[in-house]
Design an enzyme around this catalytic site. Structure first.
Site, mmCIF file in Angstrom:
data_model
loop_
_atom_site.group_PDB
_atom_site.id
_atom_site.type_symbol
_atom_site.label_atom_id
_atom_site.label_comp_id
_atom_site.label_asym_id
_atom_site.label_seq_id
_atom_site.Cartn_x
_atom_site.Cartn_y
_atom_site.Cartn_z
ATOM 1 N N HIS A 132 -11.047 -149.592 -67.822
ATOM 2 C CA HIS A 132 -11.275 -148.134 -67.774
ATOM 3 C C HIS A 132 -10.868 -147.662 -66.376
ATOM 4 O O HIS A 132 -10.977 -148.427 -65.409
ATOM 5 C CB HIS A 132 -12.772 -147.899 -68.002
ATOM 6 N N ASP A 209 -17.828 -154.695 -65.075
ATOM 7 C CA ASP A 209 -18.139 -153.396 -65.673
ATOM 8 C C ASP A 209 -18.802 -153.676 -67.021
ATOM 9 O O ASP A 209 -18.146 -154.089 -67.975
ATOM 10 C CB ASP A 209 -16.830 -152.602 -65.836
ATOM 11 N N GLN A 212 -19.700 -151.274 -71.754
ATOM 12 C CA GLN A 212 -19.561 -151.432 -73.210
ATOM 13 C C GLN A 212 -20.216 -152.711 -73.709
ATOM 14 O O GLN A 212 -20.158 -153.001 -74.898
ATOM 15 C CB GLN A 212 -18.070 -151.427 -73.596
ATOM 16 N N LYS A 235 -24.424 -144.615 -72.925
ATOM 17 C CA LYS A 235 -23.798 -145.379 -74.013
ATOM 18 C C LYS A 235 -24.805 -146.331 -74.645
ATOM 19 O O LYS A 235 -24.499 -147.012 -75.617
ATOM 20 C CB LYS A 235 -22.599 -146.171 -73.477
ATOM 21 N N CYS A 373 -9.219 -143.117 -71.099
ATOM 22 C CA CYS A 373 -9.329 -143.429 -69.668
ATOM 23 C C CYS A 373 -8.794 -144.833 -69.392
ATOM 24 O O CYS A 373 -9.403 -145.604 -68.624
ATOM 25 C CB CYS A 373 -10.764 -143.303 -69.159
HETATM 26 N N1 PLP Z 1 -16.225 -148.318 -67.879
HETATM 27 C C1 PLP Z 1 -16.068 -148.374 -69.210
HETATM 28 C C2 PLP Z 1 -15.603 -149.648 -69.842
HETATM 29 C C3 PLP Z 1 -16.323 -147.248 -69.992
HETATM 30 O O1 PLP Z 1 -16.147 -147.301 -71.313
HETATM 31 C C4 PLP Z 1 -16.766 -146.055 -69.362
HETATM 32 C C5 PLP Z 1 -16.985 -144.832 -70.130
HETATM 33 O O2 PLP Z 1 -16.263 -144.530 -71.052
HETATM 34 C C6 PLP Z 1 -16.935 -146.059 -67.968
HETATM 35 C C7 PLP Z 1 -16.656 -147.215 -67.262
HETATM 36 C C8 PLP Z 1 -17.415 -144.858 -67.226
HETATM 37 O O3 PLP Z 1 -18.743 -144.592 -67.547
HETATM 38 P P1 PLP Z 1 -19.446 -143.276 -66.988
HETATM 39 O O4 PLP Z 1 -18.482 -142.148 -67.244
HETATM 40 O O5 PLP Z 1 -20.668 -143.156 -67.815
HETATM 41 O O6 PLP Z 1 -19.701 -143.468 -65.562
#
Ligand code: PLP
Length: 415
Positions: A132, A209, A212, A235, A373
Site C-alpha cells: 500500500h 504493515d 489487512q 478495518k 493505493c
Molecule cells: N496498509 C494497508 C495494507 C492498507 O490496506 C491500508 C488501508 O487501506 C493502509 C495501510 C492505510 O491504512 P489507514 O488509511 O487506515 O491508515
C-alpha cells in the site's frame, strides 16, 4: 491455519452474527446491501457503536489531565484500550503500544522518528512491490531528505513475494526492511516469520504493515519476530481514526518524539524540554478517546468469536467466491497465492473497473474499484485499476451468489 475447504462450517451462525451489524440490514438503490468492501473499511457491531455512544453520554472528559471522576474514567477507558491491544497482539508490555490514528500515522512515526535519524546518503530502505502507498511514500519522503534510496523486492505473477529475492536484497546498506503481512489487493499472506529471521541475522529492523492481517488472523508480534507492527482500527470493526504502532521497547527508547505538544512531556522549559517515557512520548495532543473505547469493544468482539471460527468461515467463502468467479468467461483474477486472506481482485476483459463498480452498486453490491493505493502493483500487472471484492466473517454464500448474478448482468450490459 487450516487449508481452504469448500464444505460449509456448521457451528457458525452467520445470521446471528449479522444481527450484530445494523448497517448490513439496509438497502442500497432499492436492493439489499451486499457489502464486499471490507478491506477498505469494515462495518461495526452494535457493541462498538454503543461503546462510543456510552462514552460520550456518560464518561466524556479529556485523558490524563483531570483528577475529577470523569477524567479518571476517560483515562481508564483509553488506557484500558491500550491494554487490550497489547494482549490482542501479544506485546510483551503495554508500553510498547503507541496509539495512533491508523497505520498511516504509525508508519510515518517510524519513518521520521526511527528511520530518518539513522539514514545517511547511500543507505536504503527495502519494501516490496505489493505494498500500500502507506508503506512506500513515507520511505520515499525520508529517503529524499537523507540521500538514501528505496528498493522494492519483486513478486511473481501469482502475486507471491519472491522471498529469496527479498532476502538477497537485505544488503548491508539496508537500514530498515518493510513488508505487508497481507496484501490489500491480492490477499497474499507473506511469510513474515521467515523474513524477520533473515532480517535479524543481518541486524536489520523489520516493519510489518498488519492492516489487512489483524481482521482475519491472530497476530503474535513476539512469535513473528519483527521490530515494528502497524495496525489500523477501522478495518477491524473499530472506529475510524484509531490504530496502533507496536515497537520493541529498545527502539521506542532510542526514538525521538515525532509530534510535540501536550501529553508527551515531563517538563517544559525554554532552556530545554524533557519527554515522557514511551508510549506517551509519541502521543502528543488529545487523542481519539471515544474511538479507542470503540476499538476496545471491537477487540472484545473478535475475542468472543475466536479467530479459528472466523478463519474457517472466511476461507470457505474465499474458496467459494473464487470458484464462482472462475466460471465467468473473460474474468481474470489477480492474486492466486497459496495462502490468502479473503480478498479477490479481478477484471473482466473489455470492461472498465469503475464502470463495473458503478453498475454493481446499482444492484446493491459494494465493491471497490481503482488502484487501491497500490500504483506499483498495478504497474506490475500492467493495468490501471482492478475491482476488489473483500470479504468479512459476516458475509454469506447467498451474498456471493447475489454478487455473481449481478456481475453476470453487468457483463451482459457491457459486452
Ligand atoms: N496498509 C494497508 C495494507 C492498507 O490496506 C491500508 C488501508 O487501506 C493502509 C495501510 C492505510 O491504512 P489507514 O488509511 O487506515 O491508515
Amino acid at each position: 491455519m487450516t487449508a481452504p475447504h469448500t464444505s460449509t462450517p456448521t457451528v457458525f451462525d452467520v445470521q446471528r452474527i449479522r444481527a450484530d451489524f445494523p448497517l448490513l440490514a439496509r438497502s442500497v438503490h432499492g436492493k439489499p446491501l451486499v457489502y464486499l468492501d471490507n478491506a477498505n473499511t469494515s462495518q461495526k457491531p452494535v457493541s462498538v457503536i454503543e461503546a462510543v455512544n456510552t462514552h460520550y453520554r456518560e464518561h466524556n472528559a479529556n485523558v490524563s489531565r483531570a483528577v475529577h471522576q470523569l477524567g479518571e474514567e476517560a483515562t481508564a477507558a483509553y488506557e484500558g484500550s491500550r491494554d487490550k491491544l497489547a494482549r490482542f497482539i501479544n506485546a510483551t508490555s503495554r508500553n510498547e503500544v503507541i496509539l495512533t490514528s491508523g497505520t498511516t500515522q504509525a508508519i510515518n512515526l517510524v519513518a521520521y522518528s526511527y528511520a530518518l535519524p539513522r539514514l545517511k546518503p547511500g543507505d536504503a530502505i527495502l519494501t516490496t512491490v505489493m505494498e500500500h502507498h502507506a508503506n512506500i511514500v513515507p520511505w520515499q519522503l525520508v529517503a529524499a531528505r537523507s540521500g538514501a534510496t528505496v528498493k522494492a523486492a519483486p513478486i511473481d505473477e501469482r502475486g507471491e513475494l519472491i522471498v529469496e529475492k527479498y532476502i538477497e536484497m537485505l544488503t548491508p546498506e539496508v537500514k530498515l526492511a518493510c513488508v505487508t503481512h497481507v496484501s490489500n489487493v491480492l490477499g497474499t499472506v507473506n511469510p513474515v516469520r521467515e523474513i524477520a529471521r533473515e532480517c535479524k541475522k543481518r541486524g536489520i529492523a523489520l516493519l510489518v504493515d498488519g492492516s489487512q492481517a489483524v481482521p482475519h488472523r491472530p497476530v503474535d508480534v513476539q512469535a513473528l519476530g519483527c521490530d515494528f507492527y502497524a495496525i489500523t482500527g477501522h478495518k477491524m470493526l473499530g472506529p475510524t481514526g484509531t490504530g496502533a504502532l507496536w515497537a520493541k521497547r529498545e527502539h521506542l527508547e532510542s526514538m525521538p518524539p515525532f509530534f510535540g505538544g501536550g501529553e508527551m512531556i515531563r517538563e517544559v522549559r525554554f532552556s530545554g524540554t524533557t519527554f515522557a517515557a514511551p508510549p506517551h512520548k509519541f502521543e502528543a495532543g488529545t487523542p481519539n478517546i471515544a474511538g479507542f473505547v470503540g476499538l476496545a469493544a471491537a477487540i472484545e468482539y473478535y475475542q468472543s468469536m475466536g479467530f479459528e471460527a472466523i478463519h474457517a468461515w472466511e476461507q470457505n467463502l474465499l474458496a467459494y467466491a473464487t470458484e464462482r468467479l472462475r466460471e465467468i468467461p473473460g474474468l481474470r483474477i489477480f492474486g492466486e497465492a497459496k495462502e490468502k486472506e479473503p480478498v479477490i481482485s479481478f477484471l473482466l476483459e473489455g470492461a472498465q473497473a469503475t464502470d463495473m463498480a458503478t453498475l454493481l452498486d446499482l444492484q446493491g453490491i459494494a465493491v471497490r474499484s481503482g488502484h487501491h493505493c497500490a500504483h506499483p502493483l498495478m504497474q506490475f500487472y500492467g493495468v490501471p485499476a482492478t475491482l476488489r471484492a473483500s470479504l468479512a466473517f459476516y458475509n454469506t454464500r447467498e451474498e456471493i451468489d447475489a454478487f455473481i448474478v449481478a456481475l453476470l448482468k453487468v457483463r451482459k450490459l457491457l459486452m
